[in-house]
Write an enzyme that holds these catalytic residues in place. Structure first.
Site, mmCIF file in Angstrom:
data_model
loop_
_atom_site.group_PDB
_atom_site.id
_atom_site.type_symbol
_atom_site.label_atom_id
_atom_site.label_comp_id
_atom_site.label_asym_id
_atom_site.label_seq_id
_atom_site.Cartn_x
_atom_site.Cartn_y
_atom_site.Cartn_z
ATOM 1 C CB CYS A 1 9.774 -5.553 -33.838
ATOM 2 S SG CYS A 1 10.687 -7.108 -33.693
ATOM 3 C CB ILE B 1 17.570 -16.343 -35.103
ATOM 4 C CG1 ILE B 1 17.996 -15.762 -36.462
ATOM 5 C CG2 ILE B 1 18.533 -17.443 -34.650
ATOM 6 C CD1 ILE B 1 19.294 -14.972 -36.420
ATOM 7 C CD GLU B 2 10.996 -20.005 -33.922
ATOM 8 O OE1 GLU B 2 11.000 -21.246 -33.808
ATOM 9 O OE2 GLU B 2 9.987 -19.338 -34.238
ATOM 10 C CG ASN B 3 17.782 -19.977 -27.761
ATOM 11 O OD1 ASN B 3 17.616 -20.591 -26.717
ATOM 12 N ND2 ASN B 3 18.979 -19.687 -28.225
ATOM 13 C CB ALA B 4 16.331 -24.805 -27.014
ATOM 14 C CE1 TYR C 1 10.647 -23.641 -27.263
ATOM 15 C CE2 TYR C 1 8.519 -23.263 -26.232
ATOM 16 C CZ TYR C 1 9.415 -24.121 -26.871
ATOM 17 O OH TYR C 1 9.068 -25.412 -27.097
ATOM 18 C CD GLU D 1 9.630 -7.757 -37.602
ATOM 19 O OE1 GLU D 1 10.259 -8.760 -37.165
ATOM 20 O OE2 GLU D 1 8.396 -7.703 -37.636
ATOM 21 C CB CYS E 1 11.404 -10.360 -34.285
ATOM 22 S SG CYS E 1 10.188 -10.812 -33.053
HETATM 23 N N1 THU Z 1 8.325 -12.965 -35.256
HETATM 24 C C1 THU Z 1 9.084 -12.099 -36.002
HETATM 25 O O1 THU Z 1 10.118 -12.497 -36.557
HETATM 26 N N2 THU Z 1 8.680 -10.816 -36.080
HETATM 27 C C2 THU Z 1 7.589 -10.306 -35.458
HETATM 28 O O2 THU Z 1 7.401 -9.105 -35.452
HETATM 29 C C3 THU Z 1 6.637 -11.199 -34.812
HETATM 30 C C4 THU Z 1 7.109 -12.592 -34.561
HETATM 31 C C5 THU Z 1 8.774 -14.359 -35.137
HETATM 32 C C6 THU Z 1 9.259 -14.724 -33.757
HETATM 33 C C7 THU Z 1 9.028 -16.224 -33.733
HETATM 34 O O3 THU Z 1 10.176 -16.861 -34.258
HETATM 35 C C8 THU Z 1 7.866 -16.449 -34.683
HETATM 36 O O4 THU Z 1 7.726 -15.250 -35.426
HETATM 37 C C9 THU Z 1 6.564 -16.756 -33.984
HETATM 38 O O5 THU Z 1 6.284 -15.834 -33.005
#
Ligand code: THU
Length: 146
Positions: A103, A53-56, A58, A65, A63
């Protein structure tokens, strides 16, 4: 694919990978376009899913996990057996997507390094399997503080 230290059944591995692949579709990824799904298996056999779940802003991104771990721990779960992870670019979802360092450390808090299993999957048939110890050797954990 083989790792003789790991005793998780093929059926459970397939189930976890299927759930991780399905969780990818829930990812919120307007910035990276990189979709990750995770499926976390508890000692009691329950599965918690997670997506990134990303955010503006950053760095506030979480992640897949950790989403799964946070969901489970906040429901009172404390014992875990395995996690499956499936991720990649939307246009090219076929690469192996390994858990980031944060993670790995987050899992380490709640999972036994020698027995917790991490499955990094491209598909139900194509995956790599590790113990947490293999991905985070000589780690710092709760018992280090005692
Ligand atoms: N990301 C994960 O969800 N898990 C990881 O272990 C590595 C990176 C996601 C974070 C971000 O939304 C995107 O992958 C690119 O980094």
């Amino acid at each position: 694919m083989g790792n003789n230290k790991i005793t998780l059944s093929g059926e459970l591995i397939t189930t976890l990978i299927g759930e991780a692949l399905s969780m990818r579709t829930r990812s919120y990824i307007p910035y990276s376009g990189f979709a990750v799904g995770a499926a976390l298996l508890t000692d009691s056999g329950k599965i918690y899913g997670g997506c990134n779940i990303e955010n503006a802003a950053y760095p506030a991104t979480i992640c897949a996990e950790r989403t799964a771990m946070v969901k489970a721990v906040s429901e009172g779960e404390r014992g875990f057996r395995a996690i499956a992870i499936a991720g990649g670019r939307e246009a090219d979802p076929e690469g192996y997507s390994y858990p980031c360092g944060t993670c790995r450390q987050f899992m380490r808090e709640f999972c036994d390094s020698e027995t917790f299993v991490v499955i990094v999957a491209r598909s139900r048939e194509d995956y790599k399997i590790f113990t947490l110890e293999e991905l985070l050797p000589s780690s710092f954990g709760p018992e280090s503080l005692v």
